[in-house]
Write a protein that holds these residues in place. Structure first.
Motif, PDB file in Angstrom:
ATOM      1  N   THR A 143      35.715  45.605  32.459  1.00 39.08           N
ATOM      2  CA  THR A 143      34.349  46.094  32.329  1.00 39.08           C
ATOM      3  C   THR A 143      33.385  45.088  32.937  1.00 39.08           C
ATOM      4  O   THR A 143      33.582  43.879  32.852  1.00 39.08           O
ATOM      5  N   LEU A 144      32.350  45.613  33.572  1.00 34.91           N
ATOM      6  CA  LEU A 144      31.282  44.792  34.138  1.00 34.91           C
ATOM      7  C   LEU A 144      29.982  45.465  33.739  1.00 34.91           C
ATOM      8  O   LEU A 144      29.740  46.615  34.107  1.00 34.91           O
ATOM      9  N   ALA A 145      29.185  44.759  32.949  1.00 34.46           N
ATOM     10  CA  ALA A 145      27.917  45.295  32.438  1.00 34.46           C
ATOM     11  C   ALA A 145      28.150  46.614  31.694  1.00 34.46           C
ATOM     12  O   ALA A 145      27.392  47.571  31.841  1.00 34.46           O
ATOM     13  N   GLY A 146      29.248  46.672  30.933  1.00 35.00           N
ATOM     14  CA  GLY A 146      29.534  47.845  30.124  1.00 35.00           C
ATOM     15  C   GLY A 146      30.145  49.016  30.869  1.00 35.00           C
ATOM     16  O   GLY A 146      30.359  50.077  30.296  1.00 35.00           O
ATOM     17  N   THR A 147      30.452  48.855  32.165  1.00 36.58           N
ATOM     18  CA  THR A 147      31.018  49.930  32.972  1.00 36.58           C
ATOM     19  C   THR A 147      32.446  49.572  33.371  1.00 36.58           C
ATOM     20  O   THR A 147      32.715  48.438  33.769  1.00 36.58           O
ATOM     21  N   LYS A 148      33.351  50.554  33.283  1.00 31.27           N
ATOM     22  CA  LYS A 148      34.740  50.335  33.693  1.00 31.27           C
ATOM     23  C   LYS A 148      34.795  50.191  35.213  1.00 31.27           C
ATOM     24  O   LYS A 148      34.198  50.975  35.939  1.00 31.27           O
ATOM     25  N   ILE A 149      35.521  49.173  35.695  1.00 24.85           N
ATOM     26  CA  ILE A 149      35.591  48.898  37.129  1.00 24.85           C
ATOM     27  C   ILE A 149      37.006  48.438  37.483  1.00 24.85           C
ATOM     28  O   ILE A 149      37.644  47.729  36.706  1.00 24.85           O
ATOM     29  N   SER A 150      37.497  48.860  38.653  1.00 24.37           N
ATOM     30  CA  SER A 150      38.839  48.450  39.076  1.00 24.37           C
ATOM     31  C   SER A 150      38.778  47.032  39.648  1.00 24.37           C
ATOM     32  O   SER A 150      37.719  46.566  40.085  1.00 24.37           O
ATOM     33  N   HIS A 151      39.924  46.372  39.659  1.00 26.21           N
ATOM     34  CA  HIS A 151      39.954  45.016  40.200  1.00 26.21           C
ATOM     35  C   HIS A 151      39.606  44.993  41.685  1.00 26.21           C
ATOM     36  O   HIS A 151      39.052  44.018  42.178  1.00 26.21           O
ATOM     37  N   LEU A 154      35.801  45.137  41.927  1.00 28.42           N
ATOM     38  CA  LEU A 154      35.271  43.854  41.473  1.00 28.42           C
ATOM     39  C   LEU A 154      35.455  42.784  42.550  1.00 28.42           C
ATOM     40  O   LEU A 154      34.525  42.013  42.835  1.00 28.42           O
ATOM     41  N   ARG A 155      36.628  42.751  43.162  1.00 29.65           N
ATOM     42  CA  ARG A 155      36.869  41.766  44.230  1.00 29.65           C
ATOM     43  C   ARG A 155      35.898  41.974  45.388  1.00 29.65           C
ATOM     44  O   ARG A 155      35.343  41.017  45.918  1.00 29.65           O
ATOM     45  N   GLU A 156      35.665  43.236  45.774  1.00 33.56           N
ATOM     46  CA  GLU A 156      34.729  43.522  46.866  1.00 33.56           C
ATOM     47  C   GLU A 156      33.316  43.065  46.520  1.00 33.56           C
ATOM     48  O   GLU A 156      32.595  42.543  47.371  1.00 33.56           O
ATOM     49  N   MET A 157      32.904  43.245  45.256  1.00 34.12           N
ATOM     50  CA  MET A 157      31.574  42.799  44.829  1.00 34.12           C
ATOM     51  C   MET A 157      31.460  41.277  44.893  1.00 34.12           C
ATOM     52  O   MET A 157      30.455  40.734  45.360  1.00 34.12           O
ATOM     53  N   ILE A 158      32.491  40.589  44.427  1.00 34.21           N
ATOM     54  CA  ILE A 158      32.478  39.125  44.448  1.00 34.21           C
ATOM     55  C   ILE A 158      32.460  38.629  45.890  1.00 34.21           C
ATOM     56  O   ILE A 158      31.705  37.708  46.235  1.00 34.21           O
ATOM     57  N   MET A 179      40.282  39.109  31.194  1.00 34.57           N
ATOM     58  CA  MET A 179      38.898  38.695  31.418  1.00 34.57           C
ATOM     59  C   MET A 179      38.010  39.901  31.730  1.00 34.57           C
ATOM     60  O   MET A 179      38.452  40.858  32.358  1.00 34.57           O
ATOM     61  N   SER A 180      36.763  39.799  31.305  1.00 34.95           N
ATOM     62  CA  SER A 180      35.785  40.829  31.667  1.00 34.95           C
ATOM     63  C   SER A 180      35.296  40.540  33.085  1.00 34.95           C
ATOM     64  O   SER A 180      35.569  39.476  33.652  1.00 34.95           O
TER      65      SER A 180
END
Length: 195
Positions: A143-151, A154-158, A179-180
């Motif tokens: 979860t990121l900011a309360g929303t379910k997200i795939s790894h 998340l990697r693309e955002m980082i 980890m969240s």
């Protein structure tokens, strides 16, 4: 195709492949149509580079193996589910990739449009690695900011925030450790600052 997988005779499989190949060869304006002239064949291979051409042929060979060889580690996800490799030759697979717009270094690979469909020209598209991983059955989520997200997302955002690519398995391993999304962001920042 092997008749122990499709329950069709060798002659039926050959007839199906031949009729499919003849249908595809008449598509106007495609590289597939041009590929059958000797001079054009050399030009097409030279335009993408010999190593890139061989890479496309290797990917085709791996796809065929996943669909037809029970000893392949991924057979249960492809041939075991009844997915067939319906390209007449490995070169036809490579030409389909070029027709779809694949270029060396574009970061895209061949993917099936219908995940339960066969490897065949009308069921192929170009996708990024992240898109392909999201289509799989096994994807780590957090979860990121309360929303379910795939790894993958998340990697693309980082990567967009820090400005360069991360090792593919880094984010997935952190997510699998429980980890969240926020904790993964912090852990990656710490690793980068520690360099």
């Amino acid at each position: 195709m092997l008749d122990f997988i499709t329950n069709e005779t060798t002659q039926q499989a050959w007839d199906r492949h031949r009729s499919q190949r003849e249908r595809l060869l008449v598509l106007p304006g495609t590289m597939r149509q041009k590929f059958h002239h000797r001079d054009a064949r050399r030009h097409i291979i030279d335009s993408v580079g010999q190593e890139n051409w061989k890479g496309l042929l290797r990917r085709s060979s791996h796809a065929l193996s996943r669909c037809t060889r029970p000893e392949d580690p991924d057979f249960h996800r492809y041939g075991g589910r009844g997915i067939e490799f319906r390209f007449y030759t490995h070169a036809e697979y490579a030409i389909t990739a070029l027709d779809l717009g694949w270029t060396p270094g574009c970061g895209l690979t061949m993917d099936r449009s219908d995940n339960d469909g066969h490897y065949e020209p009308l069921n192929m598209k170009l996708s990024s690695r992240g898109d392909q991983v999201r289509n799989r059955e096994v994807v780590a989520h957090t979860t990121l900011a309360g929303t379910k997200i795939s790894h993958c997302d998340l990697r693309e955002m980082i990567e967009a925030e820090i400005g360069y690519r991360l090792p593919r398995r880094l984010v997935k391993s952190l997510v699998k450790d429980g980890m969240s999304g926020e904790e993964v962001f912090d852990a990656v920042r710490e690793r980068i600052e520690g360099r």
